[in-house]
Scaffold this active site. Structure first.
Site, PDB file in Angstrom:
ATOM      1  N   ARG A 111       0.847  -1.190   0.000  1.00 32.94           N
ATOM      2  CA  ARG A 111       0.000   0.000   0.000  1.00 32.94           C
ATOM      3  C   ARG A 111       0.885   1.245   0.000  1.00 32.94           C
ATOM      4  O   ARG A 111       1.943   1.264   0.634  1.00 32.94           O
ATOM      5  CB  ARG A 111      -0.903   0.037   1.247  1.00 32.94           C
ATOM      6  N   HIS A 156      -1.069   0.064  -9.774  1.00 32.81           N
ATOM      7  CA  HIS A 156      -1.722  -0.917  -8.876  1.00 32.81           C
ATOM      8  C   HIS A 156      -2.180  -2.147  -9.680  1.00 32.81           C
ATOM      9  O   HIS A 156      -3.372  -2.464  -9.736  1.00 32.81           O
ATOM     10  CB  HIS A 156      -2.916  -0.286  -8.143  1.00 32.81           C
TER      11      HIS A 156
HETATM   12  P1  NAP Z   1      -1.135 -11.382   5.189  1.00 31.57           P
HETATM   13  O1  NAP Z   1      -1.207 -12.830   4.793  1.00 31.57           O
HETATM   14  O2  NAP Z   1      -2.042 -10.903   6.251  1.00 31.57           O
HETATM   15  O3  NAP Z   1       0.385 -11.107   5.609  1.00 31.57           O
HETATM   16  C1  NAP Z   1       0.768  -9.911   6.195  1.00 31.57           C
HETATM   17  C2  NAP Z   1       2.189 -10.045   6.712  1.00 31.57           C
HETATM   18  O4  NAP Z   1       2.584  -8.769   7.235  1.00 31.57           O
HETATM   19  C3  NAP Z   1       2.302 -11.052   7.851  1.00 31.57           C
HETATM   20  O5  NAP Z   1       3.523 -11.736   7.767  1.00 31.57           O
HETATM   21  C4  NAP Z   1       2.300 -10.152   9.094  1.00 31.57           C
HETATM   22  O6  NAP Z   1       2.977 -10.666  10.225  1.00 31.57           O
HETATM   23  C5  NAP Z   1       3.059  -8.959   8.575  1.00 31.57           C
HETATM   24  N1  NAP Z   1       2.779  -7.778   9.406  1.00 31.57           N
HETATM   25  C6  NAP Z   1       1.588  -7.214   9.702  1.00 31.57           C
HETATM   26  N2  NAP Z   1       1.755  -6.190  10.552  1.00 31.57           N
HETATM   27  C7  NAP Z   1       3.074  -6.110  10.798  1.00 31.57           C
HETATM   28  C8  NAP Z   1       3.874  -5.287  11.621  1.00 31.57           C
HETATM   29  N3  NAP Z   1       3.333  -4.299  12.362  1.00 31.57           N
HETATM   30  N4  NAP Z   1       5.194  -5.495  11.656  1.00 31.57           N
HETATM   31  C9  NAP Z   1       5.748  -6.508  10.920  1.00 31.57           C
HETATM   32  N5  NAP Z   1       5.055  -7.340  10.131  1.00 31.57           N
HETATM   33  C10 NAP Z   1       3.729  -7.140  10.074  1.00 31.57           C
HETATM   34  O7  NAP Z   1      -1.354 -10.454   3.926  1.00 31.57           O
HETATM   35  P2  NAP Z   1      -1.164 -10.813   2.376  1.00 31.57           P
HETATM   36  O8  NAP Z   1      -2.338 -11.575   1.885  1.00 31.57           O
HETATM   37  O9  NAP Z   1       0.184 -11.385   2.173  1.00 31.57           O
HETATM   38  O10 NAP Z   1      -1.298  -9.338   1.731  1.00 31.57           O
HETATM   39  C11 NAP Z   1      -0.392  -8.313   2.075  1.00 31.57           C
HETATM   40  C12 NAP Z   1      -0.862  -6.997   1.475  1.00 31.57           C
HETATM   41  O11 NAP Z   1      -0.647  -6.984   0.073  1.00 31.57           O
HETATM   42  C13 NAP Z   1      -2.359  -6.707   1.580  1.00 31.57           C
HETATM   43  O12 NAP Z   1      -2.714  -6.248   2.859  1.00 31.57           O
HETATM   44  C14 NAP Z   1      -2.554  -5.652   0.511  1.00 31.57           C
HETATM   45  O13 NAP Z   1      -2.371  -4.372   1.075  1.00 31.57           O
HETATM   46  C15 NAP Z   1      -1.430  -5.925  -0.482  1.00 31.57           C
HETATM   47  N6  NAP Z   1      -1.921  -6.330  -1.812  1.00 31.57           N
HETATM   48  C16 NAP Z   1      -1.534  -5.621  -2.911  1.00 31.57           C
HETATM   49  C17 NAP Z   1      -1.951  -6.019  -4.167  1.00 31.57           C
HETATM   50  C18 NAP Z   1      -1.513  -5.284  -5.400  1.00 31.57           C
HETATM   51  O14 NAP Z   1      -2.034  -5.546  -6.489  1.00 31.57           O
HETATM   52  N7  NAP Z   1      -0.542  -4.397  -5.315  1.00 31.57           N
HETATM   53  C19 NAP Z   1      -2.770  -7.149  -4.324  1.00 31.57           C
HETATM   54  C20 NAP Z   1      -3.152  -7.825  -3.184  1.00 31.57           C
HETATM   55  C21 NAP Z   1      -2.724  -7.424  -1.926  1.00 31.57           C
HETATM   56  P3  NAP Z   1       2.472 -11.993  10.991  1.00 31.57           P
HETATM   57  O15 NAP Z   1       2.821 -13.137  10.035  1.00 31.57           O
HETATM   58  O16 NAP Z   1       3.276 -12.021  12.209  1.00 31.57           O
HETATM   59  O17 NAP Z   1       0.995 -11.821  11.181  1.00 31.57           O
HETATM   60  C1  GLV Z   2      -5.358  -5.343  -3.850  1.00 34.73           C
HETATM   61  O1  GLV Z   2      -4.597  -4.439  -3.696  1.00 34.73           O
HETATM   62  C2  GLV Z   2      -5.923  -6.130  -2.786  1.00 34.73           C
HETATM   63  O2  GLV Z   2      -5.727  -5.774  -1.626  1.00 34.73           O
HETATM   64  O3  GLV Z   2      -6.594  -7.131  -3.099  1.00 34.73           O
END
Ligand code: NAP
Ligand code: GLV
Length: 315
Positions: free
Chosen positions: A230, A278
């Site tokens: 983000r 994005h």
């Molecule tokens: P997720 O499975 O919830 O993983 C989040 C990771 O971040 C976990 O390892 C978590 O730690 C860590 N984290 C959270 N808060 C933290 C903190 N304060 N300090 C250190 N580490 C922290 O999420 P995901 O599914 O991988 O998605 C991640 C993000 O990608 C989404 O939230 C979204 O914003 C972004 N995204 C972007 C796109 C795009 O097209 N650009 C598409 C989809 C998603 P723990 O393992 O300890 O909980």
């Molecule tokens: C895209 O950025 C998502 O969070 O799915």
């Protein structure tokens, strides 16, 4: 009871999404938010919302929601929506297809940075023949902020390419082939060894503004940043200063605090900022609909809902 689809899309796109969802959930009545007033149902007849970043007021119309399924992986907008019923479970999208798409995008960015593509693009623009010193992948360390669903898919993909891999998260996680870290000391240790930093954390109160002068200053001088999480994680002015000072070599940015990135923003024209609108891992309708359908059936039958959000934590 019925399901309402609430989005920030135009009516035609929302209707197409409704049709995809209806095919995945033929047993449910699904009404697109834009069509609720003509559906002949009271707002209290809807106990499930499928949500894609709806405007704040949209959820407030439905007083009987018992479950909200997001069509986005990141739920920073939904989780802070004051109309989200306090006791209703909220699920974010956890989709292996999205993870594959993200892994592809991150691998492309990391390998392009590793093989100096930005340098060659600038050299070509100046008609300069400028071979950069060869660096092997084994000598280029990739560090991840976050080791969640999407980061782990990227790490699996990169593992085959010989890069040393590091990962930092809130709670340290054991991952095959990845050296993992947690806590502020862990972050300092990881950043000091990182050549390419990939951000895949959720945007929360704790992570907003985390990629600032202090964090960037702890990276190896000349390191690159790939932000596919983000825009709110980044302090734009600090990023630009780090680039201009040479502390940061390149920044690949897929996400921005304000999207679309406003005209005239310095990122558009900075020679070391690479702007993507994005597009790293958009939600794929058919696949997301299958996952939403499974979760709605689980909600109806008391089964396990996948991707439940811890609302206090914010992700
Ligand atoms: P997720 O499975 O919830 O993983 C989040 C990771 O971040 C976990 O390892 C978590 O730690 C860590 N984290 C959270 N808060 C933290 C903190 N304060 N300090 C250190 N580490 C922290 O999420 P995901 O599914 O991988 O998605 C991640 C993000 O990608 C989404 O939230 C979204 O914003 C972004 N995204 C972007 C796109 C795009 O097209 N650009 C598409 C989809 C998603 P723990 O393992 O300890 O909980
Ligand atoms: C895209 O950025 C998502 O969070 O799915």
């Amino acid at each position: 009871m019925a399901v309402v689809l609430l989005t920030d899309m135009d009516e035609a796109r929302e209707a197409r999404w409704r049709d995809v969802l209806a095919r995945a959930l033929p047993e449910e009545t699904i009404v697109a938010g834009a069509g609720v007033d003509t559906a002949g149902l009271e707002p209290a007849a809807f106990d499930v919302a499928i949500a894609a970043n709806p405007p704040a007021a949209a959820l407030a119309r439905f007083p009987a929601l018992g479950f909200v399924q997001s069509l986005w992986a990141g739920v920073e907008q939904l989780v802070h929506n004051p109309a989200l019923p306090p006791d209703a479970p909220l699920a974010r999208l956890v989709d292996p297809n999205m993870a594959r798409f993200m892994a592809e995008a991150v691998t492309a960015h990391v390998t392009s940075l590793h093989r100096d593509h930005p340098h060659y693009a600038r050299a070509q623009a100046e008609e300069r023949w400028a071979p950069a010193p060869a660096v092997y992948a084994r000598d280029r360390t990739v560090g991840f902020l976050g080791t969640g669903e999407l980061a782990r898919a990227c790490l699996r993909q990169l593992a085959g390419l010989d890069f040393p891999l590091l990962g930092w998260s809130r709670s340290r996680r054991d991952l095959d082939g990845v050296e993992t870290f947690a806590g502020d000391e862990g972050l300092t240790a990881m950043l000091a060894r990182t050549d390419i930093l990939v951000n895949l954390m959720p945007l929360t109160a704790e992570t907003r503004g985390m990629i600032d002068a202090r964090l960037l200053g702890r990276l190896k001088p000349g390191a690159a940043l790939v932000n596919v999480a983000r825009g709110g994680h980044v302090v734009d002015a600090d990023l630009l200063a780090a680039l201009d000072e040479g502390q940061l070599g390149e920044a690949v940015l897929d996400v921005f605090d304000e999207e679309p990135l406003p005209a005239g923003h310095p990122f558009w024209r900075h020679p070391r900022v690479h702007v993507f609108p994005h597009v790293a891992a958009p939600t794929e309708p058919e696949s997301a609909a299958r996952i939403a359908a499974a979760n709605i059936r689980a909600f109806r039958t008391g089964g396990a809902i996948a991707g439940l959000v811890d609302r206090a934590r914010g992700y």
